[in-house]
Design an enzyme around this catalytic site. Structure first.
Site, PDB file in Angstrom:
ATOM      1  N   ARG A 176       0.844  -1.211   0.000  1.00  0.00           N
ATOM      2  CA  ARG A 176       0.000   0.000   0.000  1.00  0.00           C
ATOM      3  C   ARG A 176       0.879   1.261   0.000  1.00  0.00           C
ATOM      4  O   ARG A 176       0.535   2.266  -0.597  1.00  0.00           O
ATOM      5  CB  ARG A 176      -0.976  -0.003   1.170  1.00  0.00           C
ATOM      6  CG  ARG A 176      -0.312   0.107   2.516  1.00  0.00           C
ATOM      7  CD  ARG A 176      -1.307  -0.017   3.665  1.00  0.00           C
ATOM      8  NE  ARG A 176      -0.614  -0.252   4.914  1.00  0.00           N
ATOM      9  CZ  ARG A 176      -0.692   0.539   5.971  1.00  0.00           C
ATOM     10  NH1 ARG A 176      -1.449   1.604   5.954  1.00  0.00           N
ATOM     11  NH2 ARG A 176      -0.019   0.244   7.073  1.00  0.00           N
TER      12      ARG A 176
ATOM     13  N   GLU B  86     -18.775   4.132   0.218  1.00  0.00           N
ATOM     14  CA  GLU B  86     -17.968   3.514  -0.821  1.00  0.00           C
ATOM     15  C   GLU B  86     -18.735   3.273  -2.111  1.00  0.00           C
ATOM     16  O   GLU B  86     -18.177   3.384  -3.205  1.00  0.00           O
ATOM     17  CB  GLU B  86     -17.379   2.194  -0.302  1.00  0.00           C
ATOM     18  CG  GLU B  86     -16.387   2.358   0.860  1.00  0.00           C
ATOM     19  CD  GLU B  86     -17.029   2.550   2.230  1.00  0.00           C
ATOM     20  OE1 GLU B  86     -18.281   2.476   2.323  1.00  0.00           O
ATOM     21  OE2 GLU B  86     -16.297   2.775   3.212  1.00  0.00           O
TER      22      GLU B  86
ATOM     23  N   HIS C 140      -5.241  -3.321   2.504  1.00  0.00           N
ATOM     24  CA  HIS C 140      -5.618  -4.146   3.664  1.00  0.00           C
ATOM     25  C   HIS C 140      -6.325  -5.433   3.237  1.00  0.00           C
ATOM     26  O   HIS C 140      -7.297  -5.860   3.840  1.00  0.00           O
ATOM     27  CB  HIS C 140      -6.473  -3.353   4.654  1.00  0.00           C
ATOM     28  CG  HIS C 140      -5.724  -2.196   5.266  1.00  0.00           C
ATOM     29  ND1 HIS C 140      -5.289  -1.121   4.528  1.00  0.00           N
ATOM     30  CD2 HIS C 140      -5.320  -1.966   6.530  1.00  0.00           C
ATOM     31  CE1 HIS C 140      -4.642  -0.280   5.316  1.00  0.00           C
ATOM     32  NE2 HIS C 140      -4.645  -0.770   6.536  1.00  0.00           N
TER      33      HIS C 140
ATOM     34  N   ASP D 136      -7.383  -5.892  13.666  1.00  0.00           N
ATOM     35  CA  ASP D 136      -8.727  -5.364  13.384  1.00  0.00           C
ATOM     36  C   ASP D 136      -9.751  -6.466  13.155  1.00  0.00           C
ATOM     37  O   ASP D 136     -10.948  -6.263  13.358  1.00  0.00           O
ATOM     38  CB  ASP D 136      -8.698  -4.426  12.177  1.00  0.00           C
ATOM     39  CG  ASP D 136      -8.442  -2.977  12.579  1.00  0.00           C
ATOM     40  OD1 ASP D 136      -8.609  -2.656  13.766  1.00  0.00           O
ATOM     41  OD2 ASP D 136      -8.068  -2.178  11.707  1.00  0.00           O
TER      42      ASP D 136
HETATM   43  C1  LIG Z   1     -17.779   0.548   5.531  1.00  0.00           C
HETATM   44  C2  LIG Z   1     -16.585   1.004   6.234  1.00  0.00           C
HETATM   45  N1  LIG Z   1     -15.765   1.891   5.641  1.00  0.00           N
HETATM   46  C3  LIG Z   1     -14.652   2.302   6.270  1.00  0.00           C
HETATM   47  C4  LIG Z   1     -14.331   1.829   7.510  1.00  0.00           C
HETATM   48  C5  LIG Z   1     -13.039   2.229   8.179  1.00  0.00           C
HETATM   49  N2  LIG Z   1     -13.297   3.098   9.321  1.00  0.00           N
HETATM   50  C6  LIG Z   1     -13.279   2.623  10.581  1.00  0.00           C
HETATM   51  S1  LIG Z   1     -13.696   3.773  11.720  1.00  0.00           S
HETATM   52  C7  LIG Z   1     -13.883   4.960  10.522  1.00  0.00           C
HETATM   53  C8  LIG Z   1     -14.299   6.337  10.904  1.00  0.00           C
HETATM   54  C9  LIG Z   1     -15.575   6.325  11.668  1.00  0.00           C
HETATM   55  O1  LIG Z   1     -15.953   7.584  12.053  1.00  0.00           O
HETATM   56  P1  LIG Z   1     -17.200   7.788  12.996  1.00  0.00           P
HETATM   57  O2  LIG Z   1     -18.354   7.024  12.478  1.00  0.00           O
HETATM   58  O3  LIG Z   1     -17.390   9.255  13.152  1.00  0.00           O
HETATM   59  O4  LIG Z   1     -16.768   7.092  14.335  1.00  0.00           O
HETATM   60  P2  LIG Z   1     -16.213   7.726  15.704  1.00  0.00           P
HETATM   61  O5  LIG Z   1     -15.733   9.114  15.425  1.00  0.00           O
HETATM   62  O6  LIG Z   1     -17.345   7.728  16.621  1.00  0.00           O
HETATM   63  O7  LIG Z   1     -15.116   6.814  16.142  1.00  0.00           O
HETATM   64  C10 LIG Z   1     -13.618   4.427   9.261  1.00  0.00           C
HETATM   65  C11 LIG Z   1     -13.658   5.191   8.014  1.00  0.00           C
HETATM   66  C12 LIG Z   1     -15.214   0.900   8.097  1.00  0.00           C
HETATM   67  N3  LIG Z   1     -14.966   0.358   9.300  1.00  0.00           N
HETATM   68  N4  LIG Z   1     -16.327   0.513   7.454  1.00  0.00           N
END
Ligand SMILES: Cc1ncc(C[n+]2csc(CCOP(=O)(O)OP(=O)(O)O)c2C)c(N)n1
Lengths: 273, 323
Positions: B16, B64, B116, B124
């Site tokens: 990556r 996405e 990933h 994870d």
């Molecule tokens: C479908 C999907 N896309 C991307 C991710 C990767 N990801 C994990 S946490 C996150 C950000 C989440 O932000 P938020 O919903 O605001 O959570 P918080 O700030 O409460 O932790 C992302 C993009 C994921 N888990 N699932």
């Protein structure tokens, strides 16, 4: 069902859960502290005051359901379930280790007490509405609570679920948006702004309650109002602080998905003493 | 690449990371290149592109499916669109969009980059581990599917993908991986690289399993088994000729992949082998969802190591012998 607790007791529980979140993510060396710490009062209020459930009888068919749709915040859920006696406390420090019941994201295969395996954002509200529909079909009065991240609600599926929930008048589901204003890459307003958020949910037919997500009495009132609202689902827009309770994590996008170092854990635990 | 060179397998960067660097390099020379990312640019490594070319970077939020179709629109209107997220999110959530807005209209200059991939992401856990991605993308007519083994291969394939006439899926991993192509190598869509020559059995792999196959060859050599090692970085289209020749000349094959074994590289190779030169085949891969843990520990526990490949090779050779 846990006995009703006083405000002081609930606040003390919240502090203890915060300590465990910091410790367990520190021990794991990876994980998501920010969004776990922002949701502590929401989970404490739900599990100790609002929800009908019984740690002695986890598969009680009439229990209220809780779905952590933002699965990466599982440390707050694990710490809460352990505090309630659902799961072993000493294993919390084995978070994310090979074979641990406390997997990196909620995994029902390892922890059957969970209502859902989550970790791919955007799916929990649909699942929760499905459970709520089943309750209605079975003539049962249990309620379903779904905790969503603010970044998470950028997913289209959330709004498909929102439309469905209002159309089918699913008033036994309650969504909570942990509006901590930060997602993974940075601030929500810079990645994909959600505002105006309240009219969005209202436009989708939901009853909306804005609340300070760290104010336990305010959360208690909001959940009571949600339960009393008939004919439409309710969403709580819970204004929170990402990383709440640990000065250097508060409002700091870095601590979305980075574990504290051993030194940082020590400082954090002093602040949470 | 001269056959039978010794492989030092020095640790390099993650694929990556190589993707992020190669993308940036390419973008400096070609302003048609645009990037869409879904709130995960710090992990997919497109954040470097974002910093340097903010006008050509589109922040799509955690959405996405929408992102895939936005990227398709950009590509359809003349841009070279790189659309990136974790493999599991962009492919699983964006599959219908990949099908109808990308594959069906035979879009070119559309590159979906899934980082990933596989279980080596570690702690994870399965919700973030992509083990179905090659099945999904190989299923799409016209799609090219590339799974580079190291940083050298990734850098070369980013360029190949950008200017190819078909949509491409580039499969990248999270952890650092050993350098297979220390002395460089040639890469083309539809190609392969025979890294080590051998006559008793052929070990074929893609992604981080290539380095494991090289190590397996060393193990087998000690047993007096001569193994050929082929990097099948082009999962689709496959290098049919090289596979057929290996099947014919060695009569025993092992295919190794960090993917579900029922629906990835192995079954695709088996199709070619059964059509050309039937041989004894063994498959090394995943049979279900894994769990949280250190990436290396998971590769051990789920049987994706040189030892597993060598064991499979011994079985294949034995089957060839008994007929
Ligand atoms: C479908 C999907 N896309 C991307 C991710 C990767 N990801 C994990 S946490 C996150 C950000 C989440 O932000 P938020 O919903 O605001 O959570 P918080 O700030 O409460 O932790 C992302 C993009 C994921 N888990 N699932």
């Amino acid at each position: 069902m846990p006995h009703k607790k006083s405000l002081e007791e609930l606040q003390a529980l919240a502090k203890g859960i915060r300590r465990n979140i910091v410790k367990m993510i520190g021990a794991a060396g990876s994980g998501h502290p920010g969004g776990s710490l922002s949701a502590v009062e929401i989970l404490v209020t739900l599990y100790y005051d609002v929800m009908r459930h019984d740690p002695q009888n986890p598969s009680w068919p009439d229990r209220d359901r809780f779905i952590l749709s933002k699965g990466h915040a599982c440390p707050v859920l694990y710490a809460t379930l352990a505090e309630l006696g659902y799961t072993p406390k000493d294993e919390l420090m084995r978070l994310r280790k090979l074979g641990s019941i406390y997997q990196g994201h909620p995994d029902k295969r390892f922890l059957p007490v969970l209502e859902a395996s989550t970790g791919s954002l955007g799916q929990g509200l649909s699942l929760g509405i499905g459970m709520a529909l089943a309750a209605r079909l079975d003539g049962k009065d249990y309620r379903t609570y779904v905790l969503l991240g603010d970044g998470e609600i950028q997913e289209g599926q959330v709004w498909e679920a929102a439309m469905f929930g209002a159309f089918h008048k699913v008033d036994n589901v309650c969504a909570i948006v942990d509006y901590n204003k930060i997602q993974l890459d940075g601030f929500v307003k810079d990645i994909m702004d959600l505002e105006p958020l309240v009219p969005k949910w209202q436009g989708f037919g939901w009853h909306v309650i804005e609340v300070d997500g760290h104010d336990i009495p305010a959360l208690q009132r909001a959940f009571a109002e949600a339960a009393a609202t008939k004919g439409k689902p309710t969403v709580l827009i819970a204004h929170t602080v990402k990383g709440k309770g640990v000065s250097f994590m508060e409002n700091n996008p870095k601590f979305h998905g980075v574990a504290p170092t051993p030194e940082e854990v020590e400082i954090a635990l002093k602040e949470l003493a | 690449m001269p056959a039978n060179t010794k492989f030092a397998l020095k640790m390099g960067v993650a694929t990556r990371v190589a993707f992020g660097d190669a993308l940036l390099e390419l973008a400096r020379r070609d302003d048609r290149i645009v990037v869409c990312d879904a709130d995960i640019s710090k992990s997919t490594m497109t954040h470097k592109f974002h910093q340097e070319f903010p006008d050509r970077f589109f922040s799509c939020g955690i959405a996405e499916a929408n992102m895939v179709a936005i990227g398709a629109g950009l590509a359809a209107a003349g841009k070279i669109a790189f659309v990136s997220s974790f493999s599991c999110f962009v492919l699983n959530k964006g599959f219908e969009q990949l099908r109808v807005t990308v594959a069906y209209p035979e879009l070119k200059h559309f590159i979906v980059v899934g980082t990933h991939s596989g279980i080596s992401i570690g702690e994870d856990g399965p919700s973030q581990m992509s083990i179905e991605d090659m099945a999904l993308t190989c299923a799409l007519p016209g799609f090219r599917v590339l799974a580079p083994a190291d940083e050298v291969a990734m850098r070369a394939l980013v360029k190949e993908a950008a200017y190819h006439g078909n949509p491409v899926f580039l499969r990248a991993g999270r952890p650092k991986v050993p350098i297979v192509y220390e002395n460089g190598g040639e890469f083309s869509i539809g190609g392969s690289n025979t890294l080590i020559d051998g006559s008793d059995v052929t070990l074929m792999a893609c992604g981080l399993m290539v380095a494991e196959a090289i190590r397996a060859q060393e193990l087998l050599e000690k047993d007096g088994i001569s193994a050929r090692v082929i990097d099948l970085y082009s999962v689709k289209p496959l290098d049919r000729e090289t596979i057929a020749r290996a099947a014919e000349e060695t009569g025993a094959l092992v295919v190794a992949e960090e993917h579900l074994v029922d629906s990835g590289l192995g079954v695709r190779v088996a199709q070619v082998v059964s059509e050309t030169a039937p041989a004894a085949m063994e498959f090394v891969g995943l049979t279900g969802y894994a769990e949280s843990g250190p990436g290396g520990g998971l590769l051990d526990k789920y049987g994706l190591r040189a030892g597993n490949i060598a064991a499979a090779a011994r079985r294949a050779v034995e089957r060839k012998r008994v007929g």
